[in-house]
Design an enzyme around this catalytic site. Structure first.
Site, mmCIF file in Angstrom:
data_model
loop_
_atom_site.group_PDB
_atom_site.id
_atom_site.type_symbol
_atom_site.label_atom_id
_atom_site.label_comp_id
_atom_site.label_asym_id
_atom_site.label_seq_id
_atom_site.Cartn_x
_atom_site.Cartn_y
_atom_site.Cartn_z
ATOM 1 C CB SER A 46 -54.618 -25.862 -17.468
ATOM 2 O OG SER A 46 -55.932 -26.234 -17.189
ATOM 3 C CE1 TYR A 60 -53.438 -26.715 -12.300
ATOM 4 C CE2 TYR A 60 -55.314 -26.362 -13.762
ATOM 5 C CZ TYR A 60 -54.077 -26.930 -13.514
ATOM 6 O OH TYR A 60 -53.489 -27.699 -14.460
ATOM 7 C CE LYS A 75 -50.696 -25.547 -14.563
ATOM 8 N NZ LYS A 75 -49.378 -26.162 -14.728
HETATM 9 N N1 UFG Z 1 -66.098 -34.541 -10.729
HETATM 10 C C1 UFG Z 1 -67.117 -35.062 -9.963
HETATM 11 N N2 UFG Z 1 -66.760 -35.803 -8.877
HETATM 12 C C2 UFG Z 1 -65.476 -36.040 -8.516
HETATM 13 C C3 UFG Z 1 -64.445 -35.510 -9.321
HETATM 14 C C4 UFG Z 1 -64.801 -34.758 -10.419
HETATM 15 O O1 UFG Z 1 -68.291 -34.849 -10.238
HETATM 16 O O2 UFG Z 1 -65.250 -36.703 -7.496
HETATM 17 C C5 UFG Z 1 -66.454 -33.710 -11.882
HETATM 18 C C6 UFG Z 1 -65.981 -32.282 -11.739
HETATM 19 O O3 UFG Z 1 -66.890 -31.517 -10.983
HETATM 20 C C7 UFG Z 1 -65.874 -31.857 -13.196
HETATM 21 C C8 UFG Z 1 -65.497 -33.154 -13.923
HETATM 22 O O4 UFG Z 1 -65.835 -34.224 -13.029
HETATM 23 O O5 UFG Z 1 -67.117 -31.445 -13.648
HETATM 24 C C9 UFG Z 1 -64.021 -33.244 -14.224
HETATM 25 O O6 UFG Z 1 -63.343 -32.958 -12.999
HETATM 26 P P1 UFG Z 1 -61.805 -33.280 -12.777
HETATM 27 O O7 UFG Z 1 -61.505 -32.973 -11.340
HETATM 28 O O8 UFG Z 1 -61.483 -34.637 -13.273
HETATM 29 O O9 UFG Z 1 -61.095 -32.271 -13.761
HETATM 30 P P2 UFG Z 1 -61.188 -30.686 -13.896
HETATM 31 O O10 UFG Z 1 -61.976 -30.386 -15.136
HETATM 32 O O11 UFG Z 1 -61.621 -30.031 -12.639
HETATM 33 O O12 UFG Z 1 -59.666 -30.317 -14.084
HETATM 34 C C10 UFG Z 1 -58.818 -31.112 -14.917
HETATM 35 C C11 UFG Z 1 -57.410 -31.089 -14.332
HETATM 36 C C12 UFG Z 1 -56.872 -29.702 -14.405
HETATM 37 C C13 UFG Z 1 -57.005 -29.176 -15.820
HETATM 38 C C14 UFG Z 1 -58.423 -29.268 -16.300
HETATM 39 C C15 UFG Z 1 -58.532 -28.818 -17.740
HETATM 40 O O13 UFG Z 1 -57.402 -31.547 -12.982
HETATM 41 O O14 UFG Z 1 -55.522 -29.739 -14.014
HETATM 42 O O15 UFG Z 1 -58.850 -30.602 -16.211
HETATM 43 O O16 UFG Z 1 -59.860 -28.866 -18.177
HETATM 44 F F1 UFG Z 1 -56.642 -27.889 -15.841
#
Ligand code: UFG
Length: 324
Positions: A117, A141, A145
């Site tokens: 990731s 997380y 990884k």
């Molecule tokens: N976000 C919101 N509201 C929500 C969900 C997400 O504002 O309800 C925001 C998060 O704060 C973040 C962005 O949207 O800024 C993306 O969030 P995600 O939860 O969709 O994804 P992440 O970047 O946290 O993580 C994802 C995968 C991981 C992976 C990562 C790699 O879940 O497994 O991308 O960048 F490692």
């Protein structure tokens, strides 16, 4: 090749299985069916229900299968949750993965493809981030990884296990040909949540923080279509058939979108306004993640083909709409 896809019934796994089958590999899926995507047990793939954490199924499957390679996607993947439940992430992502790697070595499987990731990087010291960027995860997380990548390097040296570790940026979208059925239950990622709000199955989206050091204050991510991710696994097997070198590489597009940009694009494409509000930051979120993915291009002959924001959102919408 004979390939065991561990976690092959999940969201990314089922797209990987499709791509491997299409390339002519003989695929066995090993999955505990925990992700809620119940339908993606493709006719052409053999299926074993089992868990990497416990039970005899893993050992039995590896003993019976004479596999050439294992693709490992079975993990918990919500970076935010990992900051609240580190124990669960340690058990599934680290203990479970080590149990799998040990079993893979014991049964003489020589090739391993690992779902890593972008979360291994943490906050950027430069953008876009290539593979030489410092590795300082901001969430637990990402730590799990990164630790697995370090274990793999030792097993490569001590047990001659060849590996390719694919550092996914933000996986999104659904199969462009509509072959993957079912949806992840209780999704934690931005785009599925946007789709649920658009479908009316979730009341609203809370944007986690608008005070980041980005142009609109919301976090920026590099969204990569799940078909593009899937194709990289097939190419990773081709790579391992041709060379004895291990590889760790990014899978992203090089273009980042803020949370607000994703929401606005969804409103435009879906033709509806979405109910959202601003909330506090979520623990562990890096402000800005964008990939430099030239290495995957060079070593795997891989490039993103479906990862423009419109395709990501349209294919997601088709999946959510048809499962309403
Ligand atoms: N976000 C919101 N509201 C929500 C969900 C997400 O504002 O309800 C925001 C998060 O704060 C973040 C962005 O949207 O800024 C993306 O969030 P995600 O939860 O969709 O994804 P992440 O970047 O946290 O993580 C994802 C995968 C991981 C992976 C990562 C790699 O879940 O497994 O991308 O960048 F490692």
């Amino acid at each position: 090749m004979k390939v065991l896809v561990v976690g092959g019934a999940g969201y990314i796994g089922s797209h990987v299985v499709l791509d491997l089958l299409q390339a002519g590999h003989a695929v066995t899926v090993f999955d505990n069916l925990s992700s809620g995507l119940e339908i993606n047990l493709f006719e052409d793939a053999h299926f074993v229900k089992g868990d990497i954490m416990f039970g005899p199924e893993l050992d039995d499957t590896l003993a019976a299968g004479s596999f050439d390679a294992v693709v490992h996607l079975a993990a918990l993947k919500a970076a935010g949750d990992s900051m609240v439940e580190p124990e669960r992430y340690a058990e599934h992502n680290t203990t479970g993965t080590l149990r799998l790697i040990n079993a893979v070595c014991k049964h003489g499987v020589g090739k391993f493809v690992f779902s890593s990731s972008a979360a291994v990087f943490g906050d950027p010291v430069c953008l876009p981030m290539d593979e030489s960027h410092p590795l300082v995860p901001t969430n637990f997380y990402g730590f799990t990884k990164l630790e697995t990548e370090r274990f793999l390097k030792w097993y490569s040296q001590l047990r001659n296990l060849r590996f390719v570790s694919l550092r996914y940026f933000n996986a999104a979208g659904y199969d462009v040909a509509g072959r993957v059925k079912g949806l992840e239950q209780n999704p934690k990622n931005l785009i599925p949540i946007v789709m649920e709000v658009a479908c009316g199955t979730r009341e609203k989206l809370t944007i986690f923080g608008d005070d980041y050091d980005t142009p609109d204050g919301t976090c920026i991510r590099d969204y990569i279509h799940v078909n593009d991710l899937a194709a990289a696994h097939t190419k990773a097997l081709d790579y391992m058939a041709q060379t004895d070198s291990d590889l760790i590489c990014n899978l992203g597009t090089g273009t980042g979108y803020s949370v607000l940009e994703v929401v606005k694009a969804a409103e435009r494409i879906l033709g509806k306004s979405l109910n959202y509000n601003m909330g506090p930051r979520r623990a562990g979120d890096p402000a800005h993640l964008v990939a430099a993915a030239a290495l995957a291009g060079e070593k795997l002959d891989w490039t993103a083909r479906h990862s423009d924001l419109d395709t990501l959102l349209k294919t997601s919408w088709s999946a959510y709409h048809s499962n309403k």
